[in-house]
Design a protein around this motif. Sequence first.
Motif, PDB file in Angstrom:
ATOM      1  N   ARG A  94       0.836  -1.214   0.000  1.00  0.00           N
ATOM      2  CA  ARG A  94       0.000   0.000   0.000  1.00  0.00           C
ATOM      3  C   ARG A  94       0.863   1.255   0.000  1.00  0.00           C
ATOM      4  O   ARG A  94       0.557   2.233  -0.666  1.00  0.00           O
ATOM      5  CB  ARG A  94      -0.940  -0.020   1.202  1.00  0.00           C
ATOM      6  CG  ARG A  94      -1.898   1.146   1.240  1.00  0.00           C
ATOM      7  CD  ARG A  94      -2.779   1.164  -0.012  1.00  0.00           C
ATOM      8  NE  ARG A  94      -3.598   2.352  -0.046  1.00  0.00           N
ATOM      9  CZ  ARG A  94      -3.334   3.445  -0.769  1.00  0.00           C
ATOM     10  NH1 ARG A  94      -2.251   3.496  -1.531  1.00  0.00           N
ATOM     11  NH2 ARG A  94      -4.137   4.474  -0.736  1.00  0.00           N
ATOM     12  N   LEU A  95       1.969   1.215   0.737  1.00  0.00           N
ATOM     13  CA  LEU A  95       2.879   2.358   0.761  1.00  0.00           C
ATOM     14  C   LEU A  95       3.553   2.577  -0.598  1.00  0.00           C
ATOM     15  O   LEU A  95       3.935   3.699  -0.930  1.00  0.00           O
ATOM     16  CB  LEU A  95       3.936   2.182   1.853  1.00  0.00           C
ATOM     17  CG  LEU A  95       3.431   2.297   3.292  1.00  0.00           C
ATOM     18  CD1 LEU A  95       4.546   1.935   4.270  1.00  0.00           C
ATOM     19  CD2 LEU A  95       2.899   3.699   3.570  1.00  0.00           C
ATOM     20  N   LYS A  96       3.712   1.522  -1.366  1.00  0.00           N
ATOM     21  CA  LYS A  96       4.353   1.596  -2.688  1.00  0.00           C
ATOM     22  C   LYS A  96       3.307   1.743  -3.807  1.00  0.00           C
ATOM     23  O   LYS A  96       3.614   1.507  -4.972  1.00  0.00           O
ATOM     24  CB  LYS A  96       5.203   0.354  -2.938  1.00  0.00           C
ATOM     25  CG  LYS A  96       6.429   0.276  -2.059  1.00  0.00           C
ATOM     26  CD  LYS A  96       7.364   1.412  -2.375  1.00  0.00           C
ATOM     27  CE  LYS A  96       8.643   1.313  -1.607  1.00  0.00           C
ATOM     28  NZ  LYS A  96       9.559   2.396  -1.943  1.00  0.00           N
ATOM     29  N   TRP A  97       2.097   2.128  -3.468  1.00  0.00           N
ATOM     30  CA  TRP A  97       0.984   2.203  -4.416  1.00  0.00           C
ATOM     31  C   TRP A  97       1.364   2.949  -5.692  1.00  0.00           C
ATOM     32  O   TRP A  97       0.982   2.566  -6.792  1.00  0.00           O
ATOM     33  CB  TRP A  97      -0.220   2.848  -3.728  1.00  0.00           C
ATOM     34  CG  TRP A  97      -1.465   2.778  -4.533  1.00  0.00           C
ATOM     35  CD1 TRP A  97      -2.095   3.814  -5.155  1.00  0.00           C
ATOM     36  CD2 TRP A  97      -2.243   1.606  -4.812  1.00  0.00           C
ATOM     37  NE1 TRP A  97      -3.223   3.370  -5.796  1.00  0.00           N
ATOM     38  CE2 TRP A  97      -3.331   2.012  -5.598  1.00  0.00           C
ATOM     39  CE3 TRP A  97      -2.121   0.261  -4.469  1.00  0.00           C
ATOM     40  CZ2 TRP A  97      -4.294   1.123  -6.057  1.00  0.00           C
ATOM     41  CZ3 TRP A  97      -3.081  -0.623  -4.922  1.00  0.00           C
ATOM     42  CH2 TRP A  97      -4.155  -0.193  -5.711  1.00  0.00           C
ATOM     43  N   SER A  98       2.140   4.013  -5.584  1.00  0.00           N
ATOM     44  CA  SER A  98       2.486   4.817  -6.765  1.00  0.00           C
ATOM     45  C   SER A  98       3.427   4.078  -7.731  1.00  0.00           C
ATOM     46  O   SER A  98       3.602   4.503  -8.869  1.00  0.00           O
ATOM     47  CB  SER A  98       3.130   6.140  -6.335  1.00  0.00           C
ATOM     48  OG  SER A  98       4.344   5.895  -5.662  1.00  0.00           O
ATOM     49  N   ALA A  99       4.021   2.992  -7.282  1.00  0.00           N
ATOM     50  CA  ALA A  99       4.908   2.211  -8.151  1.00  0.00           C
ATOM     51  C   ALA A  99       4.143   1.360  -9.159  1.00  0.00           C
ATOM     52  O   ALA A  99       4.733   0.837 -10.104  1.00  0.00           O
ATOM     53  CB  ALA A  99       5.811   1.314  -7.308  1.00  0.00           C
ATOM     54  N   PHE A 100       2.841   1.240  -8.956  1.00  0.00           N
ATOM     55  CA  PHE A 100       2.034   0.384  -9.825  1.00  0.00           C
ATOM     56  C   PHE A 100       1.319   1.212 -10.886  1.00  0.00           C
ATOM     57  O   PHE A 100       0.895   2.324 -10.628  1.00  0.00           O
ATOM     58  CB  PHE A 100       1.032  -0.424  -8.981  1.00  0.00           C
ATOM     59  CG  PHE A 100       1.708  -1.234  -7.911  1.00  0.00           C
ATOM     60  CD1 PHE A 100       2.418  -2.377  -8.244  1.00  0.00           C
ATOM     61  CD2 PHE A 100       1.669  -0.843  -6.581  1.00  0.00           C
ATOM     62  CE1 PHE A 100       3.067  -3.110  -7.270  1.00  0.00           C
ATOM     63  CE2 PHE A 100       2.315  -1.572  -5.599  1.00  0.00           C
ATOM     64  CZ  PHE A 100       3.009  -2.716  -5.944  1.00  0.00           C
ATOM     65  N   ALA A 101       1.214   0.606 -12.070  1.00  0.00           N
ATOM     66  CA  ALA A 101       0.583   1.321 -13.195  1.00  0.00           C
ATOM     67  C   ALA A 101      -0.920   1.124 -13.210  1.00  0.00           C
ATOM     68  O   ALA A 101      -1.445   0.134 -12.850  1.00  0.00           O
ATOM     69  CB  ALA A 101       1.172   0.798 -14.505  1.00  0.00           C
TER      70      ALA A 101
END
Length: 131
Positions: free
Chosen positions: A124-131
Amino acid sequence: MNPTEPAVHRRHRAITVIAVLMILFGIAEVVAAFSHRFFGIRTDQATIATSVGVAIGVFYFVAGALVLTMKKWAVGFALVLLVAIIIGRIAMSVTGLYPTDSLKQIFAIVAGTSIVAAFAVYLRLKWSAFA
């Protein structure tokens, strides 16, 4: 992938490691569900324990595979599966399908559930890493 691409399209090594661990832990959960033992930790012999244990393992495996896609919709579904795993592990403990008669058992349940929660929080913290 080209290192000059925006970060949203690059796969982070840690995300890949977590996804692979989720797949491996899913397989381990399925093995434990059928054998009722895994690294000295045991589950109840009841058919329901086997069924719930297999479901938890499959959810874990599928969640890991979904994370490898690097798609937000897939990771969102993986997060739902991780929450279901946490609920399932708690339910198995409360109902006695994961025996809590020793410190070793309790530690394994808490540690395993904490790992699932940590994976969910990290993703969830890395959400921006996903397209």
